[in-house]
Structures are given as structure tokens and as C-alpha cells.
Design a protein around this motif. Structure first.
Motif, PDB file in Angstrom:
ATOM      1  N   ARG A   1       0.785  -1.135  -0.038  1.00 29.13           N
ATOM      2  CA  ARG A   1      -0.140   0.029   0.035  1.00 29.13           C
ATOM      3  C   ARG A   1       0.961   1.236   0.053  1.00 29.13           C
ATOM      4  N   ALA A   2       1.768   1.196   0.700  1.00 24.21           N
ATOM      5  CA  ALA A   2       2.804   2.450   0.956  1.00 24.21           C
ATOM      6  C   ALA A   2       3.413   2.729  -0.775  1.00 24.21           C
ATOM      7  N   ALA A   3       3.925   1.750  -1.108  1.00 24.17           N
ATOM      8  CA  ALA A   3       4.479   1.771  -2.417  1.00 24.17           C
ATOM      9  C   ALA A   3       3.511   2.170  -3.423  1.00 24.17           C
ATOM     10  N   LEU A   4       2.258   1.813  -3.690  1.00 22.71           N
ATOM     11  CA  LEU A   4       1.234   2.215  -4.615  1.00 22.71           C
ATOM     12  C   LEU A   4       0.815   3.760  -4.181  1.00 22.71           C
ATOM     13  N   SER A   5       0.890   4.039  -2.878  1.00 25.31           N
ATOM     14  CA  SER A   5       0.594   5.519  -2.446  1.00 25.31           C
ATOM     15  C   SER A   5       1.580   6.321  -2.867  1.00 25.31           C
ATOM     16  N   ALA A   6       3.090   5.946  -2.816  1.00 25.44           N
ATOM     17  CA  ALA A   6       3.899   6.885  -3.140  1.00 25.44           C
ATOM     18  C   ALA A   6       4.129   7.024  -4.723  1.00 25.44           C
TER      19      ALA A   6
END
Length: 243
Positions: free
Chosen positions: A16-21
Motif C-alpha cells: 500500500r505504501a509503494a502504490l501510494s508513493a
């Protein structure tokens, strides 16, 4: 021997953090994509009932299956020579014979990428590519199907994922918690080796030397020309399905 366990929460949080970034980098509130293709490290297995009720990911490095245990269950199938500690089918067999209640409480099994697609598309069944199914063992490359008789002998009662040939669509995005807009097509997850070959080859044929966790030399062939290059009795670690 049980140290190769990764909590699913850790994996999903990182994803989720990677996609948000990524969405922040391109200046979009959510990612507008036409299609999604997923890959994952091969051989590993996890169990689940729904998005929140899951096991840990048990990776290919798991060592709970002794050489003696592997030797015993290899005899259950003509494809048993493809079975090694850490392979999904071997891990399921270990649970069936040593901790059956762990299998009995779950409805689905698959790779971590299969779970991700299950959640992303709101699927009602578990699906797995021929790439990842082959990496589990007890799998017939020729018919691209599970050796169900071998699972029965190993006392594995959980329903095996439906095998889908690589390159096929399995659903569309309906879960927006991963910051991707609804509607994008989602394809069956493939193996990390096959994905690494896809990324460097533009055509239907070629050769690749892949240097990663392990080293592989890969020669690609058109799907219609593919057949397992080694007999099931060969003493090899694994065979690779066509990309």
C-alpha cells in the motif's frame, strides 16, 4: 526451520505504501491504469478465508519438511521429483500430517500474489498460474493440472487453486483500498522468473541469464512449441513453464 514466515500485514502495508508513493509521484489521487499484472517469488504458500482471516506467508526457505518426509511424499506422484522443502505442495502435506487443524480452518490456498488478486478483484475462488502451480510440485506440466491423487495420498484436503494459463485475465479491480481505480483488468499472477524474462525480451524468442536469489539461464519458446524438457523422473530441482 520455521523462521521463513512473513506476516501478511507487513507485506500488505509495504504494498500500500509503494502504490501510494507512486500515485503521489505522478500527481494523481488514485492510479488510473488499464490493466494490472502481478508477480511474486515462487514456491511459497499461504492460506486464507477472506481479506482479514489469513495465515502468514510461508516462503520457499521454510525448512519444516525433512529430507525423510520429502522422500516419503515424493513417492505419491510421478511428478514427485519436483518436490523439495519449501515448495507449496510439500508444505501443505506437512500441515496435513502434522497440524491438520491449521488446514481445516481455511478455505483457500495460493501464493501471496494469488491472495492479492483475490482481494483486489473480490474473487470467490483461489486461482493460480501454471507458472506458480508448477513451482509448488505435484503438478503435471503436460496437462497443466494438479495431481489430485497425490494430494489425497498426502491427506491434503484443502481445495487446490484453479489453474489459469499465464496471460489470461481473471477479473477486474473492485477493491479501492490499494489506491487503484476500479475497472482495470487484472491478469493471473506469474512467477518472478518469468516476469524478469518478460521485462527484457521484446519478442517471442531469446535467451536470458537471470542472476538473482538463484541463477537461471532461460530460453523462451512459443507456447505451442513448449513441452517439458525433462522426464518426471529426472533428478532436478524444477522445470520452468513457458513464458
Amino acid at each position: 526451520p520455521y523462521s521463513a514466515l512473513i506476516p501478511l500485514l507487513l507485506i500488505m502495508t509495504a504494498l500500500r505504501a509503494a502504490l501510494s508513493a507512486l500515485s503521489e509521484q505522478i500527481g494523481a489521487g488514485s492510479l488510473e491504469v488499464a490493466a494490472v499484472s502481478v508477480c511474486c517469488q515462487m514456491h511459497g504458500v499461504m492460506l486464507w478465508n477472506d481479506e482479514r482471516d489469513t495465515s502468514n506467508l510461508i516462503t520457499w526457505q521454510d525448512g519444516r519438511c525433512s529430507d525423510q518426509f520429502i522422500g516419503e511424499i515424493r513417492r505419491f506422484s510421478e511428478f514427485g521429483s519436483d518436490l523439495h522443502p519449501g515448495y507449496g505442495s510439500a508444505t501443505l502435506a506437512w500441515f496435513a500430517q502434522n497440524s491438520p487443524h491449521e488446514l481445516e480452518r481455511y478455505r483457500y490456498c495460493g501464493t501471496v500474489a494469488d491472495y492479492f488478486v483475490f482481494v483486489l478483484c473480490g474473487l470467490q475462488e483461489s486461482v493460480i498460474s501454471d507458472h506458480n502451480a508448477q513451482s509448488w510440485g505435484f503438478f503435471d506440466d503436460q496437462t497443466r493440472s494438479w495431481d489430485i491423487a497425490a494430494f489425497d495420498k498426502a491427506q491434503v484436503k484443502i481445495k487446490m487453486p484453479r489453474v489459469v494459463n499465464s496471460g489470461n485475465k481473471v477479473g477486474s479491480i473492485c477493491n479501492t483500498t490499494f489506491n487503484i481505480k476500479k475497472g482495470a483488468e487484472v491478469f493471473i499472477p506469474i512467477g518472478d522468473l518469468q516476469a524478469s524474462v518478460y521485462s527484457v525480451l521484446g519478442g517471442d524468442s531469446g535467451r536470458v541469464f537471470n542472476y538473482g536469489t538463484a541463477s537461471q539461464i532461460v530460453h523462451t519458446v512459443p507456447p505451442d512449441d513448449f513441452s517439458p524438457c525433462l522426464p518426471p523422473s529426472a533428478d532436478v530441482c524444477s522445470r520452468t513453464s513457458s513464458v
